[in-house]
Write an enzyme that holds these catalytic residues in place. Sequence first.
Site, short mmCIF file in Angstrom:
data_model
loop_
_atom_site.label_atom_id
_atom_site.label_comp_id
_atom_site.label_asym_id
_atom_site.label_seq_id
_atom_site.Cartn_x
_atom_site.Cartn_y
_atom_site.Cartn_z
N MET A 110 24.28 9.11 2.12
CA MET A 110 24.17 10.35 2.87
C MET A 110 24.47 10.10 4.35
O MET A 110 25.07 10.92 5.02
CB MET A 110 22.78 10.96 2.68
CG MET A 110 22.67 12.40 3.13
SD MET A 110 23.82 13.50 2.27
CE MET A 110 22.82 14.12 0.92
N PHE B 79 -11.22 -8.05 13.53
CA PHE B 79 -10.13 -8.45 12.65
C PHE B 79 -9.84 -7.34 11.64
O PHE B 79 -10.75 -6.82 11.01
CB PHE B 79 -10.49 -9.75 11.92
CG PHE B 79 -9.43 -10.16 10.94
CD1 PHE B 79 -8.15 -10.50 11.37
CD2 PHE B 79 -9.70 -10.19 9.58
CE1 PHE B 79 -7.17 -10.86 10.46
CE2 PHE B 79 -8.73 -10.56 8.67
CZ PHE B 79 -7.46 -10.89 9.11
N GLN B 80 -8.60 -6.97 11.49
CA GLN B 80 -8.14 -5.90 10.61
C GLN B 80 -8.84 -4.58 10.90
O GLN B 80 -9.09 -3.78 10.00
CB GLN B 80 -8.31 -6.30 9.13
CG GLN B 80 -7.36 -7.42 8.74
CD GLN B 80 -7.19 -7.58 7.24
OE1 GLN B 80 -8.11 -7.34 6.48
NE2 GLN B 80 -6.00 -8.00 6.82
N GLU C 278 0.81 -1.23 0.00
CA GLU C 278 0.00 0.00 0.00
C GLU C 278 0.84 1.27 0.00
O GLU C 278 0.41 2.30 -0.51
CB GLU C 278 -0.96 0.00 1.19
CG GLU C 278 -2.12 -0.97 1.06
CD GLU C 278 -1.79 -2.36 1.58
OE1 GLU C 278 -0.60 -2.63 1.86
OE2 GLU C 278 -2.71 -3.18 1.71
N LYS D 3 -17.59 -1.38 5.85
CA LYS D 3 -18.06 -2.33 4.84
C LYS D 3 -19.59 -2.31 4.69
O LYS D 3 -20.11 -2.43 3.58
CB LYS D 3 -17.58 -3.74 5.22
CG LYS D 3 -17.64 -4.72 4.06
CD LYS D 3 -16.94 -6.03 4.41
CE LYS D 3 -17.02 -7.00 3.24
NZ LYS D 3 -16.35 -8.27 3.55
#
Lengths: 588, 182
Positions: free
Chosen positions: A485, A114-115, A52, A164
């Site tokens: 760097m 969940f999630q 993502e 959802k």
Amino acid sequence: MSKLYSGAEIVFKCLEDQDVEFIFGYPGGAVLPIYDELKNHSSIKHILVRHEQGAGHAAEGYARSSGKPGVVLVTSGPGATNVVTALTDAYMDSVPLVCISGQVPTHLIGTDAFQECDTTGITRPCTKHNWLVKDIKELSKTLHEAFRVATTGRPGPVLVDIPKDIQFAKIKYTKPKKEKKSNGKLHSNFSQEEINELVDLIARAKKPVVYTGGGVINSGPEASGSLREFVRMIGFPITSTLQGLGAFPGNDSQFIGMLGMHGTYEANNAMHDCDLLINIGARFDDRITGKIDEFSPKSKKVHIDIDPSSINKIIKVDLAIVGDVNEVLKAAVKTISQKKNGFKNSNKQNVSKWWEKIEKWREKDSLGFINSKESIKPQHAVQRLYELTKNQDTFITTEVGQHQMWAAQHYKFNKPNRWMTSGGLGTMGYGLPAAVGVQIAHPDKLVIDIAGEASVLMTMQEMSTAVQYNLPIKIFVLNNQYMGMVRQWQELLHEKNYSESYSEALPDFVKLAEAYGCKGIKADNPDELDVKINEMLEHNGPVIFDCRVDPNENCFPMIPSGKPHNQMILGPNDKDDNKITGKGKALV
Amino acid sequence: MSNPKSAYNIPTKTSKSSTHIIVVWVDNEAGVLARVVGLFSGRGYNIESLAVAEIDATKNISRITIVTTGTPQVIDQIKLQLKKLVPVHKVADFKREDKKVIFKEMALLKVVGNRSKIDKCLKACKTFNPVILDKTRKSVVIQITALRREIDKMNKKLKSNGLVSTSRTGAIAMTRGSQIFK
């Protein structure tokens, strides 16, 4: 009675009404209804990323190179937390993103389902605004509002969290109404008096400098046109921040290079010694200002910015003009050309002495480096890349580190929106997915990610995306086996204690490229560089170019942290102290 | 810091801090207080007190009153950053010394003790509009409205006379005269 639409359908209706062509996303449980609906909307193409964060950066690259908002679609929980880095990056660099995230059904919110995660809570400080849609009636209004907030004023990311059950719920769809009043969040109400004052300051300046930033790019290509007209009219030297590169042609004689920590000697000295500083769409970032107390001590300061909170945040200014850069510049150009007293010519005379001084500084050739016949110098590699690609319309993205600065210093940009880099947040791993997004927006253009081997490994998985969609992005890896760097700072500031900055067990990038199903090219000596670069450019498909460069090269010039602009460390080519190495390098 | 290794370490000249009362009119929606408070914590501004409640039920407007301390530059930033928040309608800022503005805080004081202690407390509260909200033979709950420092003072003073519990609101503010803040 009009038709009832599900929440998922409404999401697409809104995207269609906002003329969205591409979504960057990754499916998951809480966004399945939206993914199910995708097949019914042929005008919108979904780009499946591999992580993502990649979706977020790809959308950023898309947005920055096209001027349109980038759209991201992710699932709840880990989907949303993975995109946080990209949202923060977009927030720091003012990139318009609309992120749609799935959420667990309303009745499960707060139950540690969940999630589940508190997405709006987590993203509150890294978005311009975010919404949790708990009522289907609010959905279309919220989505349109999200696009409005993301794209107006100072652009930035927004997030809409859709549970959802809301995606399944049904309702009528109403098209967005015409823009209502902007609730005071748009600021382009500068006055003619302010413009007059600016013109007056310009007329009186003897040692002026124009300092431009990403705001010019964000104001649209027209703003770059206005900037060119404005700067050519007044004949002042112009320098740019990292994000502003391309707004003014990089090979123009009035352009004195990038300023700031790794800016040119002439730009930084001009900033320090000037008597008039005109900041156009930049924000006095600490990489630019160095030590605040000694920042441009003798100058009158003008700040043109669309965000009122940028004014006087770091540096107190004498004249603040809050407004869209293009509008302000157009007004200034108009006012200047209306003046009857031949102002244009007289002022260029005024600053001719100043130009002589700048030319003196220029002679230092602060971007110079000692080239080598044995090993490829990274600066040389970027210069060759520039020479071999400058005749086509090329889009460059970068990761973060030395290679990013070398790209900014040695690649000359002549058009806006051709340069995508993570400036504010400094996100390693930005460039590869950003290149994916840029190539999506410009399928026929050459897109190159100038990368470092450490950065690019952070989001390497997106090569798979590039292969899937046949995106011929070129990943030009300046491979020095170090986090360059970090190594440079350790050399200069931490007594060469190279703590954990060397990457052992790097992958064979050529084989890695082949494993992804694209082409791998390796170059490790200067003689073959041009041939290999051309081979990369001629290949019609994604390429990973492993450019093995001198691992000990440092990025100069450099203003050591906490020093003012006139105390730069110059590179080894500097005639005054070219014998001194390491941390003993004299301050100039 | 004598040998700063990073630009982040360099303190700049600091000007004098002063106390301001910031009044924010916001849409009364979920999370709006978190946005305002998160802005303060995220940018390192401090909150001395906070009072918030809905003031217009039809338009759904809440009024948040925040007492904060900062240099003029910080106070300016607070106002400008607040104005950028989408649900914020307007932001007012008053100096604590401002004579044109009324600042009030309310406190509930519970005093437990004998008659004479309670009377002493009531007497001490006399100038702060005391209202007795509850009274038993051994205790009293007194409501007073006053300035923050006055309540601080009372809080200290009454400890020896049986003050066992204090509950106080944050400051709220209102301009004097017929004008309202636009």
